[in-house]
Design a protein around this motif. Structure first.
Motif, PDB file in Angstrom:
ATOM      1  N   ASP A   1       0.662  -1.145   0.366  1.00 38.45           N
ATOM      2  CA  ASP A   1      -0.378  -0.381  -0.119  1.00 38.45           C
ATOM      3  C   ASP A   1       0.822   1.536   0.370  1.00 38.45           C
ATOM      4  N   GLY A   2       2.005   0.887   0.048  1.00 41.02           N
ATOM      5  CA  GLY A   2       2.896   1.847  -0.095  1.00 41.02           C
ATOM      6  C   GLY A   2       3.290   2.833  -1.457  1.00 41.02           C
ATOM      7  N   GLU A   3       3.293   4.226  -1.674  1.00 37.54           N
ATOM      8  CA  GLU A   3       4.115   4.868  -2.547  1.00 37.54           C
ATOM      9  C   GLU A   3       5.070   5.447  -2.550  1.00 37.54           C
ATOM     10  N   LEU A   4       5.641   5.368  -3.932  1.00 39.10           N
ATOM     11  CA  LEU A   4       6.990   6.587  -3.838  1.00 39.10           C
ATOM     12  C   LEU A   4       7.728   7.859  -3.943  1.00 39.10           C
ATOM     13  N   ALA A   5       8.086   8.455  -3.323  1.00 40.20           N
ATOM     14  CA  ALA A   5       8.232   9.529  -3.183  1.00 40.20           C
ATOM     15  C   ALA A   5       9.240   9.851  -4.522  1.00 40.20           C
ATOM     16  N   ALA A   6       9.448  10.977  -5.312  1.00 39.23           N
ATOM     17  CA  ALA A   6      10.015  11.321  -6.670  1.00 39.23           C
ATOM     18  C   ALA A   6      11.484  11.227  -5.793  1.00 39.23           C
ATOM     19  N   ALA A   7      11.972  11.564  -4.270  1.00 40.22           N
ATOM     20  CA  ALA A   7      13.187  11.666  -3.931  1.00 40.22           C
ATOM     21  C   ALA A   7      13.371  10.139  -3.740  1.00 40.22           C
ATOM     22  N   ASP A   8      12.699   9.290  -3.706  1.00 38.26           N
ATOM     23  CA  ASP A   8      12.643   7.698  -3.626  1.00 38.26           C
ATOM     24  C   ASP A   8      13.492   6.907  -4.601  1.00 38.26           C
ATOM     25  N   VAL A   9      12.773   8.013  -6.055  1.00 42.72           N
ATOM     26  CA  VAL A   9      12.482   7.251  -7.384  1.00 42.72           C
ATOM     27  C   VAL A   9      14.573   7.934  -7.464  1.00 42.72           C
TER      28      VAL A   9
ATOM     29  N   LEU B   1      22.369   6.967 -15.382  1.00 41.34           N
ATOM     30  CA  LEU B   1      22.910   8.387 -15.540  1.00 41.34           C
ATOM     31  C   LEU B   1      21.696   8.677 -16.149  1.00 41.34           C
ATOM     32  N   ALA B   2      21.393   8.509 -17.436  1.00 44.73           N
ATOM     33  CA  ALA B   2      20.595   9.326 -18.565  1.00 44.73           C
ATOM     34  C   ALA B   2      19.474   9.430 -17.836  1.00 44.73           C
ATOM     35  N   ALA B   3      18.675   8.221 -16.856  1.00 40.82           N
ATOM     36  CA  ALA B   3      17.294   8.193 -16.496  1.00 40.82           C
ATOM     37  C   ALA B   3      18.121   8.800 -15.180  1.00 40.82           C
ATOM     38  N   ALA B   4      18.733   9.127 -14.753  1.00 42.53           N
ATOM     39  CA  ALA B   4      19.003  10.262 -13.298  1.00 42.53           C
ATOM     40  C   ALA B   4      18.720  12.429 -13.804  1.00 42.53           C
ATOM     41  N   ILE B   5      19.477  12.117 -14.997  1.00 41.90           N
ATOM     42  CA  ILE B   5      19.756  13.377 -15.783  1.00 41.90           C
ATOM     43  C   ILE B   5      18.439  13.387 -15.799  1.00 41.90           C
ATOM     44  N   LYS B   6      17.590  12.936 -16.419  1.00 39.88           N
ATOM     45  CA  LYS B   6      16.092  13.216 -17.303  1.00 39.88           C
ATOM     46  C   LYS B   6      14.731  13.609 -16.025  1.00 39.88           C
TER      47      LYS B   6
ATOM     48  N   LEU C   1      17.379   5.768  -8.499  1.00 39.60           N
ATOM     49  CA  LEU C   1      18.014   5.072  -9.682  1.00 39.60           C
ATOM     50  C   LEU C   1      19.360   4.626  -9.592  1.00 39.60           C
ATOM     51  N   LEU C   2      19.729   5.115  -8.523  1.00 43.82           N
ATOM     52  CA  LEU C   2      21.801   5.778  -8.151  1.00 43.82           C
ATOM     53  C   LEU C   2      21.668   4.386  -7.316  1.00 43.82           C
ATOM     54  N   ASP C   3      20.633   3.598  -7.079  1.00 37.72           N
ATOM     55  CA  ASP C   3      21.388   2.335  -5.335  1.00 37.72           C
ATOM     56  C   ASP C   3      21.800   1.467  -6.032  1.00 37.72           C
ATOM     57  N   GLY C   4      22.732   1.153  -7.734  1.00 34.06           N
ATOM     58  CA  GLY C   4      23.845   0.621  -8.104  1.00 34.06           C
ATOM     59  C   GLY C   4      23.919   0.813  -9.393  1.00 34.06           C
ATOM     60  N   HIS C   5      25.102   0.212 -10.140  1.00 31.29           N
ATOM     61  CA  HIS C   5      25.974   0.619 -10.636  1.00 31.29           C
ATOM     62  C   HIS C   5      26.300  -0.109 -12.178  1.00 31.29           C
TER      63      HIS C   5
END
Length: 253
Positions: free
Chosen positions: A151-159, A174-179, A163-167
């Motif tokens: 029942d949880g929702e992800l805030a923009a900061a969580d998303v 990186l492209a998704a984070a810049i977008k 995106l940057l929790d892995g390499h």
């Protein structure tokens, strides 16, 4: 979100999640019994994942509320946390991460591995369900979905953090984070940009803080030049071009 991680060297091909090593593993540590080919073993107070053993380090990451769905789910059930404490390590407990994670009692746990029976990457999720959510991406560069709370929702900061929790797939991440990051104003040092800088350092041991900061400044300048206005989002192709050039500047492509 990721709340802990550990690289474990295991002399025997097992990763222990829990505090109690069952007697059968002490008696038969090489796994020559009837269940020798099983990918995971469970019992009161423990989940044991078969791993690559001494062939290399096993990286275990712990997640709460959201975790990447990578590889194969080998465990999805209630797990008893003694005193709310989670321990992850090898059977001899020479390399162990101990975390105070939750209240004592049964907790739903999902464990994913990269290669069932030969795990080198293990994701351990708490407070997640089988509900999947996609991460924002640029066209042609997908990222794995994430499992989230029922029942949880992800805030923009969580998303952005996910995106940057892995390499893995660095160009896609990186492209998704810049977008996902709004075009910054002049003189601004947004926290999202600082996260990208430190993520860049994690791509290789040769990337210094100075080099990563210079790349961060270049990313911001190019976003300002390409964006329609401060606070706007870049189109997929522009974000991809900036990400590609950044990785090439660091000699990572």
């Amino acid at each position: 979100m990721m709340v802990g991680a550990v690289d474990v060297f295991a002399d025997k091909p097992y990763l222990l999640i829990g505090s109690d090593v069952p007697q059968e593993f002490l008696d038969d540590p090489e796994g020559d019994g009837d269940d020798a080919d099983a990918a995971v073993f469970t019992g009161p107070g423990h989940i044991i994942v078969r791993s690559i053993g001494r062939a290399g380090l096993v990286r275990a990451t712990v997640w709460e509320s959201a975790m990447p769905l990578v590889g194969q789910i080998v465990f999805d059930d209630d797990f008893e946390l003694t005193d709310g404490e989670l321990a992850i390590g090898d059977l001899e407990q020479t390399s162990v991460l101990v975390m105070d994670l939750a209240e004592a009692g049964p907790q739903r746990v999902i464990v994913c591995v990269d290669d069932a029976g030969y795990a080198s990457r293990v994701h351990i999720g708490f407070d997640v369900s089988d509900r999947r959510m996609p991460l924002p991406t640029v066209a042609g560069h997908p990222l794995p979905p994430v499992l989230v709370s029922a029942d949880g929702e992800l805030a923009a900061a969580d998303v952005f953090g996910l995106l940057l929790d892995g390499h893995d797939a660095p160009l896609a991440r990186l492209a998704a984070a810049i977008k996902a990051m709004p075009v910054p104003g002049y003189g601004e040092d947004p926290s999202d940009l600082a996260k990208i800088v430190h993520w860049l350092r994690g791509l290789g041991g040769s990337v210094t803080l100075t080099e990563a900061q210079a790349c961060g400044e270049q990313i911001a300048d190019r976003m300002r030049a390409a964006g329609d206005f401060v606070g706007a989002s870049l189109a997929d192709q522009l974000a991809l071009e900036i990400a590609t050039d950044t990785l090439e500047r660091l000699h990572l492509r």
